[in-house]
Design a protein around this motif. Structure first.
Motif, PDB file in Angstrom:
ATOM      1  N   ILE A 231       0.856  -1.188   0.000  1.00  0.00           N
ATOM      2  CA  ILE A 231       0.000   0.000   0.000  1.00  0.00           C
ATOM      3  C   ILE A 231       0.882   1.224   0.000  1.00  0.00           C
ATOM      4  O   ILE A 231       1.799   1.320   0.838  1.00  0.00           O
ATOM      5  CB  ILE A 231      -0.941   0.021   1.211  1.00  0.00           C
ATOM      6  N   ASN A 232       0.616   2.138  -0.911  1.00  0.00           N
ATOM      7  CA  ASN A 232       1.403   3.361  -0.980  1.00  0.00           C
ATOM      8  C   ASN A 232       0.685   4.447  -0.192  1.00  0.00           C
ATOM      9  O   ASN A 232       0.452   4.297   1.013  1.00  0.00           O
ATOM     10  CB  ASN A 232       1.636   3.765  -2.426  1.00  0.00           C
ATOM     11  N   ASP A 233       0.323   5.528  -0.814  1.00  0.00           N
ATOM     12  CA  ASP A 233      -0.360   6.603  -0.107  1.00  0.00           C
ATOM     13  C   ASP A 233      -1.755   6.165   0.338  1.00  0.00           C
ATOM     14  O   ASP A 233      -2.431   5.384  -0.334  1.00  0.00           O
ATOM     15  CB  ASP A 233      -0.505   7.829  -1.000  1.00  0.00           C
ATOM     16  N   MET A 234      -2.190   6.704   1.475  1.00  0.00           N
ATOM     17  CA  MET A 234      -3.547   6.515   1.965  1.00  0.00           C
ATOM     18  C   MET A 234      -4.123   7.878   2.297  1.00  0.00           C
ATOM     19  O   MET A 234      -3.365   8.820   2.587  1.00  0.00           O
ATOM     20  CB  MET A 234      -3.570   5.602   3.201  1.00  0.00           C
ATOM     21  N   GLY A 235      -5.429   7.977   2.260  1.00  0.00           N
ATOM     22  CA  GLY A 235      -5.987   9.295   2.527  1.00  0.00           C
ATOM     23  C   GLY A 235      -7.469   9.262   2.845  1.00  0.00           C
ATOM     24  O   GLY A 235      -8.119   8.215   2.800  1.00  0.00           O
ATOM     25  N   TRP A 236      -7.945  10.448   3.205  1.00  0.00           N
ATOM     26  CA  TRP A 236      -9.369  10.666   3.466  1.00  0.00           C
ATOM     27  C   TRP A 236      -9.854  11.818   2.608  1.00  0.00           C
ATOM     28  O   TRP A 236      -9.184  12.853   2.481  1.00  0.00           O
ATOM     29  CB  TRP A 236      -9.587  10.995   4.942  1.00  0.00           C
ATOM     30  N   TYR A 237     -11.021  11.624   2.044  1.00  0.00           N
ATOM     31  CA  TYR A 237     -11.706  12.647   1.280  1.00  0.00           C
ATOM     32  C   TYR A 237     -13.102  12.797   1.861  1.00  0.00           C
ATOM     33  O   TYR A 237     -13.557  11.940   2.619  1.00  0.00           O
ATOM     34  CB  TYR A 237     -11.805  12.241  -0.201  1.00  0.00           C
ATOM     35  N   ARG A 238     -13.769  13.862   1.505  1.00  0.00           N
ATOM     36  CA  ARG A 238     -15.146  14.029   1.974  1.00  0.00           C
ATOM     37  C   ARG A 238     -15.993  14.709   0.914  1.00  0.00           C
ATOM     38  O   ARG A 238     -15.484  15.451   0.076  1.00  0.00           O
ATOM     39  CB  ARG A 238     -15.191  14.834   3.272  1.00  0.00           C
ATOM     40  N   ARG A 239     -17.286  14.435   0.979  1.00  0.00           N
ATOM     41  CA  ARG A 239     -18.247  15.094   0.103  1.00  0.00           C
ATOM     42  C   ARG A 239     -19.371  15.622   0.966  1.00  0.00           C
ATOM     43  O   ARG A 239     -20.125  14.845   1.558  1.00  0.00           O
ATOM     44  CB  ARG A 239     -18.800  14.153  -0.959  1.00  0.00           C
ATOM     45  N   ALA A 240     -19.440  16.946   1.039  1.00  0.00           N
ATOM     46  CA  ALA A 240     -20.514  17.592   1.784  1.00  0.00           C
ATOM     47  C   ALA A 240     -21.750  17.708   0.896  1.00  0.00           C
ATOM     48  O   ALA A 240     -21.637  17.679  -0.332  1.00  0.00           O
ATOM     49  CB  ALA A 240     -20.065  18.970   2.249  1.00  0.00           C
ATOM     50  N   PRO A 241     -22.923  17.849   1.487  1.00  0.00           N
ATOM     51  CA  PRO A 241     -24.151  17.981   0.694  1.00  0.00           C
ATOM     52  C   PRO A 241     -24.054  19.117  -0.320  1.00  0.00           C
ATOM     53  O   PRO A 241     -23.705  20.245   0.033  1.00  0.00           O
ATOM     54  CB  PRO A 241     -25.219  18.269   1.748  1.00  0.00           C
ATOM     55  N   GLY A 242     -24.314  18.800  -1.575  1.00  0.00           N
ATOM     56  CA  GLY A 242     -24.301  19.814  -2.617  1.00  0.00           C
ATOM     57  C   GLY A 242     -22.931  20.244  -3.085  1.00  0.00           C
ATOM     58  O   GLY A 242     -22.810  21.191  -3.878  1.00  0.00           O
ATOM     59  N   LYS A 243     -21.894  19.571  -2.615  1.00  0.00           N
ATOM     60  CA  LYS A 243     -20.530  19.959  -2.994  1.00  0.00           C
ATOM     61  C   LYS A 243     -19.795  18.782  -3.617  1.00  0.00           C
ATOM     62  O   LYS A 243     -20.209  17.639  -3.518  1.00  0.00           O
ATOM     63  CB  LYS A 243     -19.772  20.470  -1.772  1.00  0.00           C
TER      64      LYS A 243
ATOM     65  N   ILE B 207      -3.029   0.885  -3.986  1.00  0.00           N
ATOM     66  CA  ILE B 207      -2.673  -0.489  -3.631  1.00  0.00           C
ATOM     67  C   ILE B 207      -2.105  -1.238  -4.826  1.00  0.00           C
ATOM     68  O   ILE B 207      -2.613  -1.132  -5.948  1.00  0.00           O
ATOM     69  CB  ILE B 207      -3.912  -1.229  -3.077  1.00  0.00           C
ATOM     70  N   GLN B 208      -1.059  -1.972  -4.543  1.00  0.00           N
ATOM     71  CA  GLN B 208      -0.440  -2.862  -5.515  1.00  0.00           C
ATOM     72  C   GLN B 208      -0.763  -4.282  -5.075  1.00  0.00           C
ATOM     73  O   GLN B 208      -0.413  -4.688  -3.962  1.00  0.00           O
ATOM     74  CB  GLN B 208       1.070  -2.612  -5.530  1.00  0.00           C
ATOM     75  N   ILE B 209      -1.424  -5.050  -5.939  1.00  0.00           N
ATOM     76  CA  ILE B 209      -1.881  -6.366  -5.486  1.00  0.00           C
ATOM     77  C   ILE B 209      -0.877  -7.479  -5.770  1.00  0.00           C
ATOM     78  O   ILE B 209      -0.947  -8.547  -5.167  1.00  0.00           O
ATOM     79  CB  ILE B 209      -3.253  -6.725  -6.078  1.00  0.00           C
TER      80      ILE B 209
ATOM     81  N   ARG C 124       0.569  -2.584 -11.278  1.00  0.00           N
ATOM     82  CA  ARG C 124       0.744  -1.173 -10.954  1.00  0.00           C
ATOM     83  C   ARG C 124      -0.180  -0.810  -9.801  1.00  0.00           C
ATOM     84  O   ARG C 124      -1.128  -1.530  -9.486  1.00  0.00           O
ATOM     85  CB  ARG C 124       0.441  -0.303 -12.166  1.00  0.00           C
ATOM     86  N   ARG C 125       0.100   0.334  -9.186  1.00  0.00           N
ATOM     87  CA  ARG C 125      -0.750   0.793  -8.083  1.00  0.00           C
ATOM     88  C   ARG C 125      -2.077   1.293  -8.625  1.00  0.00           C
ATOM     89  O   ARG C 125      -2.129   2.002  -9.628  1.00  0.00           O
ATOM     90  CB  ARG C 125      -0.062   1.914  -7.310  1.00  0.00           C
TER      91      ARG C 125
END
Length: 120
Positions: free
Chosen positions: A30-42, A98-100, A105-106
């Motif tokens: 596993i290379n980079d990991m992260g968190w994203y978010r989606r707010a209502p209407g955005k 992720i590289q399996i 490739r990732r």
């Protein structure tokens, strides 16, 4: 490969939550990991990312309040969210490159999303 996110919920402004996201399945690395978010209407936006070497970057709106970390032994990424504000209300998605196999490739994988609601 699956990413399973957990830890969302309802919290009052000023409160804290900790999100977790565990990767499972046939994983070589596993290379980079992260968190994203989606707010209502955005649109979906980056919250925080962490590299294999634990270098981090954050959205300006969460700097000083959120902390991303990872446990590579558990293939898990965390997001500690403090001093939550109503504008943090969103569905939060975890992501991992992720590289399996050694030869593959990732590829970016996404969790199912966990809802965070901050009441005023």
């Amino acid at each position: 490969v699956q990413l399973q996110a957990s830890g969302g919920g309802l919290v009052q402004a000023g409160g804290s939550l900790r999100l977790s996201c565990a990767a499972s399945g046939s994983i070589y690395s596993i290379n980079d990991m992260g968190w994203y978010r989606r707010a209502p209407g955005k649109q979906r936006e980056l919250v925080a990312r962490i590299t294999t070497y634990s270098s981090t970057n954050y959205a300006d709106s969460v700097k000083g309040r959120f902390t991303i970390s990872r446990d590579s032994a558990k293939d898990t990424v965390y997001l500690q969210m403090n001093s939550l504000k109503p504008e943090d209300t969103a569905v939060y998605y975890c992501n991992a490159d992720i590289q399996i196999t050694y030869y593959s490739r990732r590829v970016p994988y996404w969790g199912q999303g966990t809802l965070v609601t901050v009441s005023s």
